[in-house]
Design a protein around this motif. Structure first.
Motif, PDB file in Angstrom:
ATOM      1  N   MET A 201     -19.024  -1.654 -10.952  1.00 58.00           N
ATOM      2  CA  MET A 201     -17.894  -2.499 -10.540  1.00 58.00           C
ATOM      3  C   MET A 201     -16.608  -1.937 -11.133  1.00 58.00           C
ATOM      4  O   MET A 201     -16.619  -1.295 -12.182  1.00 58.00           O
ATOM      5  CB  MET A 201     -18.117  -3.939 -11.016  1.00 58.00           C
ATOM      6  N   PRO A 202     -15.468  -2.180 -10.483  1.00 55.16           N
ATOM      7  CA  PRO A 202     -14.198  -1.709 -11.057  1.00 55.16           C
ATOM      8  C   PRO A 202     -13.862  -2.470 -12.333  1.00 55.16           C
ATOM      9  O   PRO A 202     -14.165  -3.662 -12.463  1.00 55.16           O
ATOM     10  CB  PRO A 202     -13.184  -1.990  -9.947  1.00 55.16           C
ATOM     11  N   LEU A 203     -13.226  -1.778 -13.262  1.00 55.97           N
ATOM     12  CA  LEU A 203     -12.819  -2.386 -14.530  1.00 55.97           C
ATOM     13  C   LEU A 203     -11.373  -2.850 -14.454  1.00 55.97           C
ATOM     14  O   LEU A 203     -10.480  -2.077 -14.101  1.00 55.97           O
ATOM     15  CB  LEU A 203     -12.955  -1.371 -15.674  1.00 55.97           C
ATOM     16  N   TYR A 209     -18.027  -2.328 -19.527  1.00 51.79           N
ATOM     17  CA  TYR A 209     -19.298  -2.429 -18.830  1.00 51.79           C
ATOM     18  C   TYR A 209     -20.377  -3.020 -19.733  1.00 51.79           C
ATOM     19  O   TYR A 209     -20.403  -2.791 -20.941  1.00 51.79           O
ATOM     20  CB  TYR A 209     -19.734  -1.061 -18.315  1.00 51.79           C
ATOM     21  N   ASN A 210     -21.282  -3.749 -19.104  1.00 57.09           N
ATOM     22  CA  ASN A 210     -22.335  -4.451 -19.829  1.00 57.09           C
ATOM     23  C   ASN A 210     -23.492  -3.492 -20.118  1.00 57.09           C
ATOM     24  O   ASN A 210     -24.493  -3.444 -19.400  1.00 57.09           O
ATOM     25  CB  ASN A 210     -22.817  -5.648 -19.005  1.00 57.09           C
ATOM     26  N   SER A 211     -23.378  -2.736 -21.191  1.00 58.59           N
ATOM     27  CA  SER A 211     -24.442  -1.804 -21.574  1.00 58.59           C
ATOM     28  C   SER A 211     -25.610  -2.524 -22.241  1.00 58.59           C
ATOM     29  O   SER A 211     -26.745  -2.042 -22.201  1.00 58.59           O
ATOM     30  CB  SER A 211     -23.888  -0.723 -22.510  1.00 58.59           C
ATOM     31  N   ASN A 212     -25.355  -3.677 -22.851  1.00 56.29           N
ATOM     32  CA  ASN A 212     -26.429  -4.390 -23.558  1.00 56.29           C
ATOM     33  C   ASN A 212     -27.547  -4.818 -22.617  1.00 56.29           C
ATOM     34  O   ASN A 212     -28.729  -4.771 -22.975  1.00 56.29           O
ATOM     35  CB  ASN A 212     -25.873  -5.619 -24.271  1.00 56.29           C
ATOM     36  N   ARG A 213     -27.183  -5.249 -21.409  1.00 58.20           N
ATOM     37  CA  ARG A 213     -28.215  -5.701 -20.472  1.00 58.20           C
ATOM     38  C   ARG A 213     -29.169  -4.557 -20.128  1.00 58.20           C
ATOM     39  O   ARG A 213     -30.392  -4.724 -20.145  1.00 58.20           O
ATOM     40  CB  ARG A 213     -27.572  -6.247 -19.196  1.00 58.20           C
ATOM     41  N   VAL A 214     -28.607  -3.400 -19.839  1.00 64.04           N
ATOM     42  CA  VAL A 214     -29.433  -2.243 -19.490  1.00 64.04           C
ATOM     43  C   VAL A 214     -30.304  -1.837 -20.683  1.00 64.04           C
ATOM     44  O   VAL A 214     -31.507  -1.576 -20.535  1.00 64.04           O
ATOM     45  CB  VAL A 214     -28.540  -1.074 -19.038  1.00 64.04           C
ATOM     46  N   MET A 215     -29.699  -1.789 -21.866  1.00 68.60           N
ATOM     47  CA  MET A 215     -30.422  -1.354 -23.062  1.00 68.60           C
ATOM     48  C   MET A 215     -31.553  -2.322 -23.402  1.00 68.60           C
ATOM     49  O   MET A 215     -32.709  -1.907 -23.615  1.00 68.60           O
ATOM     50  CB  MET A 215     -29.457  -1.244 -24.241  1.00 68.60           C
TER      51      MET A 215
END
Length: 417
Positions: A201-203, A209-215
């Motif tokens: 998504m554009p910032l 960006y939500n890196s915690n969800r992926v991690m």
């Protein structure tokens, strides 16, 4: 999904080991059990112990390629033994006649009457095809005895064992095709923060960006959990209340990131207190101080909640040293103590006031002893150092790092189990 009561909220910050023990004391195996085919059981957790059905080995057999013989038939001076049998693996040999030997292969059953196997490297075959043994032959040498590994009824694997490739092979060796395992732990994953957007998504200004969800989704899948991703929740008490209520009704455990500090936009603790109870908040570690733990009350029982910090490195570290062991215990596993050993620091650093610091380091093996060196920037949002690190140099609070001194080192490889 009931749990024993945890100690009341502790003023101030908990020591890391104290926090870990409180988590493990509260955890109980939550999922029911179910049958699972062995071919689909990789990573699953045994719900019941398994004992051997068969003796392994099932019969005395040869540990190597060579010649099976009766030691008493070797005479001095040697005149050699005729080869009167050939025994490959999987056949049923005839009794070995006196004065002869058998060509035998690894895993093949020992013929009745033989009491020794001589490796082929120590044997010479003469022109008449007779076997001459070089060196001493001992009774019982190179024979695997029946039941040497296990006998019928021998305990093989305990309840709580996570099934990896060797464990699956051990069970297959017994002819087992189905095991009783715990159902996969359902973990609801909640990301809090108006500043978060999903990758792709554009910032807008001020967003990330939500890196915690992926991690965390990846880390939970590594633990064979079923992840319920509830997405990003707005920084309002009402939105968080609604999402945590959904999580409570759908999951065995809830993990949320962000919103656990003491700011005006940090709603996890007050909403948790409203929907259940906060068991403790704050651990004397850096990164990871805001870690929170509590329970959500529900009509069908309580659901436990781990509140991880929003900064990605802090979320990673608190998951590894606190959250992972708790989730494993809820799966029915037996978490191992934190593994650590001492290494020398290859740098100096100022002390951190009042908190144990976990520095991301790499091990330099250029010298006789490994030397810990900083993996990069140590900020709690700097993932680069976490990607490079071999582990954490664990430095007590109010203690400076002095180059050449020894400090506890926690290898990150232990968290891959």
């Amino acid at each position: 999904m009931s749990c024993v009561s945890c100690a009341t909220l502790t003023p101030g910050l908990l020591d890391l080991e104290d926090a870990r023990q409180r988590l493990l004391a509260t955890a109980r195996p939550l999922p029911p059990s179910e049958p699972c085919p062995l071919d689909a059981a990789l990573g699953r957790v045994l719900a019941a112990p398994i004992s051997a059905r068969l003796a392994i080995p099932s019969a005395d057999n040869s540990a190597m390629d060579g010649y099976a013989l009766r030691v008493a038939d070797l005479v001095s001076p040697p005149d050699g033994l005729p080869i009167i049998q050939r025994i490959p693996a999987g056949c049923a040999p005839a009794p070995l006649a006196e004065g002869g030997c058998a060509r035998i292969f690894t895993g093949a059953p020992i013929p009745p009457g033989a009491n020794c196997v001589v490796p082929q490297e120590r044997c010479r075959i003469d022109d008449q095809g007779r076997v001459h043994v070089q060196g001493e032959a001992l009774v019982g040498a190179n024979i695997r005895r029946r039941g040497e590994e296990s006998l019928e009824g021998t305990p093989l694997l305990p309840a709580g064992q996570r099934l990896d490739a060797p464990a699956l092979a051990l069970l297959a060796n017994q002819g087992i095709v189905e095991v009783e395992v715990f159902a996969r732990l359902k973990v609801a994953l909640v990301s809090t923060g108006d500043e978060l957007v999903e990758p792709g998504m554009p910032l807008a200004p001020g967003q990330l960006y939500n890196s915690n969800r992926v991690m965390l989704s990846a880390l939970l899948q590594q633990q064979d959990c079923a992840v319920i991703d509830l997405g990003i929740v707005a920084d309002t008490a009402a939105a968080l209340r609604e999402t945590l209520s959904q999580a409570r009704d759908r999951a065995d455990v809830v993990i949320c990131t962000g919103g656990v500090s003491a700011g005006e936009e940090d709603h996890v603790r007050p909403v948790l207190a409203e929907l259940g109870e906060l068991l403790f908040h704050g651990v004397a570690m850096k990164p990871g101080k805001p870690f929170a733990f509590g329970r959500l009350h529900g009509a069908e029982g309580d659901v436990l909640l781990l509140g991880l910090p929003g900064n990605p490195v802090a979320a990673l570290v608190t998951w590894q040293v606190l959250g992972q062991a708790f989730v494993q215990a809820c799966q029915g596993r037996h978490p191992r103590p934190l593994q650590q050993f001492f290494v020398k620091a290859g740098f100096s650093r100022r002390a951190t006031h009042g908190r144990r610091e976990l520095l991301r380091v790499v091990l330099d093996h250029a010298e006789l002893e490994p030397m810990a060196r900083l993996a990069g920037g140590q900020g709690s949002a700097m993932l680069g150092a976490a990607c490079q690190a071999d582990g954490y140099l664990m430095v007590p609070g109010d203690t400076p790092v002095m180059e050449g001194n020894d400090y506890a080192f926690l290898p990150v490889a232990q968290f891959a189990i």
